[in-house]
Scaffold this motif. Structure first.
Motif, PDB file in Angstrom:
ATOM      1  N   GLY A 255       0.888  -1.685  -0.067  1.00 45.57           N
ATOM      2  CA  GLY A 255       0.205  -0.598  -0.174  1.00 45.57           C
ATOM      3  C   GLY A 255       0.520   1.435  -0.123  1.00 45.57           C
ATOM      4  N   THR A 256       0.441   2.672  -0.279  1.00 47.33           N
ATOM      5  CA  THR A 256       1.130   3.676  -0.006  1.00 47.33           C
ATOM      6  C   THR A 256       0.776   3.747   1.817  1.00 47.33           C
ATOM      7  N   GLY A 257       0.391   3.573   2.400  1.00 43.40           N
ATOM      8  CA  GLY A 257       1.038   3.767   4.226  1.00 43.40           C
ATOM      9  C   GLY A 257       2.004   3.709   4.514  1.00 43.40           C
ATOM     10  N   PRO A 258       2.004   4.076   6.303  1.00 48.68           N
ATOM     11  CA  PRO A 258       3.027   4.738   6.616  1.00 48.68           C
ATOM     12  C   PRO A 258       3.726   3.254   6.888  1.00 48.68           C
ATOM     13  N   PHE A 259       3.182   2.506   6.803  1.00 42.33           N
ATOM     14  CA  PHE A 259       3.531   1.029   7.312  1.00 42.33           C
ATOM     15  C   PHE A 259       3.609  -0.736   5.962  1.00 42.33           C
TER      16      PHE A 259
END
Length: 607
Positions: A255-259
């Motif tokens: 994904g594009t998320g922080p984790f």
């Protein structure tokens, strides 16, 4: 120097968001950074540093709390071995934030197919997958940028153009582009069974690599906030388009998320912080999710958990008083209520007299007393006075007291009697049940309702508590009589638009919204009118018409004002937001809000 949340939006992108004052509160004025907002809440907009016209002031779509919880489920299932960080390197921070999950059972299932039809999902994929926009509840539910940095409706509200950030990558290194947005937004259109967000647009097209155009069949100014929910995540087309989304479990999410997913075990999920996250550098290496259930309180007291989201009836005395500097118990209003939804698609709840009688005999004061939240009883509109005071009809501000005689008169007016604890009419007997989420610990509050109905009406309503999976399944398929569920949203339209008949599904088929199957032409007409206007005074008038319907026809009955409950042990991490001063809420189900929270945290050096 570490990048904080204040570095998230360059130049005018943040300014574009800040001017989106919460016109839904009816208080025009300055945004957070002092930018002006139109008195009439019309289409006055900001210009960013490049002179581009950015987001006009618009109204919100539904905050789908019950459905959001479906995405956050962690349920019993067999899980496979973990994976390694795919961000291309280790984060330069240090330490771990531990989140204690109180709902979703004691084991997790490794299914990160956030759009698929399965109800058993991995916990909190919103830390890996992100949405286009976010809602700032600290600024009256204003819309702010996230993966999209600006947006604009055409004059008649049927076409929405969104400009994407150009610095976002997926965790496998691939660039996030308009192709991914078109793919993600098209999934609910091509596969309606995937439409858990209840989307209202009809088409989406790519303009260029950083621009998409979304089309609506009718003017839809008020529906912008459907793009600001974790229920409509952006996923990578280059991975997802090769899979059978009906069966694929997406065990290694990108994904594009922080984790990224670091390690997956049935009793613990470890997320690894990315070193190339577009939003900035996180101060921690990992974020761990563990199932805690009722043990959360003890684990917080022992310092084994940093963050939880659970109501704590004696929180001030049992937790905060032990260490006021480090033990934080916070409440953030979400603008809605915990309500009793009636299944209006079947008798006896298709009769307004029955709905009124049951609503009139809810002892709301007894419920909030048990909750130890005096004064939080909900008024009959389901709108929080804290957020929507200027929008609520004055005649609907008072809390409904228990009115047994009036309730009995309502039953008599509908031709109903009570025999052997059941409602009876025309020789047909209807025993009643109330569905509630057992993982929320709601049984004691259901008992209050059951006992009051017994004492005032002679009804013997049976409790039907279910764990998360069963609760949401029965709620969405309409296989219930009454259900204790959250109602609310960002803005008055957002609170009420779930009542649209466009979301009605036959009993037995899953409904993304409108679990109570409310089907009323007048309601539909008002909701449609709200979607087609940007005039604040007209919106207020329409909102008050909807309030009249909710109060008089009782499609649902609000019980108490709803809050996000946040439990924090600040021994290891400091700089948490507070209800007195915040522009994001440390609530994991809000996705970007927790990301902003984590970006701001600072390690204390203690353990």
């Amino acid at each position: 120097m570490r990048t904080t949340r204040r570095d998230l939006w360059a130049g005018g992108a943040m300014r574009a968001a800040a001017v989106l004052r919460a016109v839904l509160t009816g208080r025009p004025g300055a945004g957070r950074d002092g930018a002006a907002v139109s008195e009439a809440g019309g289409t006055r907009s900001a210009r960013d540093a490049h002179g581009t016209r950015s987001a006009p002031v618009t109204r919100g779509s539904t905050w789908r709390a019950a459905a959001a919880a479906v995405l956050a489920l962690g349920l019993t299932a067999a899980c496979t071995a973990g994976t390694t960080n795919q961000s291309g390197g280790e984060n330069s921070g240090g330490g771990t934030v531990i989140y204690g999950k109180t709902d979703g059972g004691t084991t997790f299932v490794r299914n990160y197919n956030v759009m698929g039809p399965a109800t058993d999902k991995a916990p909190h994929p919103e830390m890996i997958y992100e949405q286009l926009l976010r809602i700032d509840y600290g600024n009256g539910a204003a819309i702010e940028p996230w993966l999209a940095e600006s947006w604009e409706f055409n004059e008649d509200g049927t076409r929405l153009t969104m400009t994407l950030r150009d610095d976002v990558t997926f965790s496998d290194g691939e660039k996030f582009t308009a192709d991914d947005v078109v793919y993600s937004l098209s999934l609910p259109l091509e596969k309606p069974e995937f439409s858990i967000a209840g989307v209202t647009y009809t088409a989406v097209e790519k303009v260029d690599d950083t621009t998409v155009e979304v089309t609506f069949a009718v003017p839809s100014f008020a529906t912008l906030k459907q793009f600001a929910t974790v229920l409509l995540p952006m996923v990578p087309e280059h991975i997802w388009n090769a899979e059978d989304l009906n069966t694929w479990t997406n065990p290694d999410p990108i994904g594009t998320g922080p984790f990224t997913l670091g390690d997956f075990k049935p009793q613990q999920v470890t997320l690894q912080a990315r070193d190339d996250y577009w939003g900035g550098e996180l101060p921690m290496d990992t974020f761990k999710i563990i199932p805690t259930g009722e043990a959360l309180k003890a684990q917080l007291l022992r310092g084994e958990v940093d963050l939880g989201t659970a109501s704590w009836a004696n929180g001030e005395e049992e937790y905060v008083a032990e260490d006021p500097e480090r033990h934080l118990y916070q409440l953030y209003s979400n603008g809605g209520a915990m309500s009793l939804l009636f299944n209006t698609a079947k008798p006896p709840f298709d009769d307004v007299h029955v709905r009124r009688a049951l609503s009139m005999t809810i002892d709301r004061t007894a419920v909030v007393t048990t909750l130890q939240r005096p004064g939080s009883e909900a008024a009959p509109t389901g709108l929080s006075e804290q957020l929507y005071a200027e929008w609520i009809s004055p005649e609907h501000l008072e809390v409904q007291p228990v009115a047994a005689d009036d309730a009995l008169a309502e039953l008599a007016a509908g031709g109903w009697t009570v025999e052997d604890g059941a409602l009876v009419k025309d020789g047909q007997s209807y025993p009643l049940t109330i569905l509630f989420n057992a993982d929320w610990g709601w049984g004691s509050y259901a008992d209050i309702l059951i006992n009051t109905w017994r004492d005032t009406l002679g009804l013997e309503v049976q409790p039907a508590g279910q764990p998360n999976a069963g609760y949401y399944d029965q709620q969405s398929t309409g296989t219930f009589d009454m259900v204790a569920a959250t109602t609310g949203g960002a803005g008055v339209y957002g609170v009420y638009n779930f009542l649209s008949s466009s979301f009605v599904m036959p009993i037995g088929e899953s409904a993304s919204l409108n679990a109570g199957r409310w089907n009323d032409p007048e309601t539909d007409e008002i909701i449609t009118a709200m979607e087609r206007t940007e005039d604040v005074e007209e919106l207020k008038a329409l909102g008050q018409q909807l309030q009249d319907i909710v109060v008089d026809e009782v499609p649902f009955s609000p019980i108490y004002n709803n809050y996000w409950f946040i439990d924090i042990n600040a021994t290891r991490w400091t700089n948490w937001p507070t209800p007195e001063s915040f522009d994001h809420i440390p609530f994991i189900g809000l996705g970007p809000d927790l990301t902003l929270t984590l970006l701001d945290l600072e390690p204390t050096g203690e353990s």
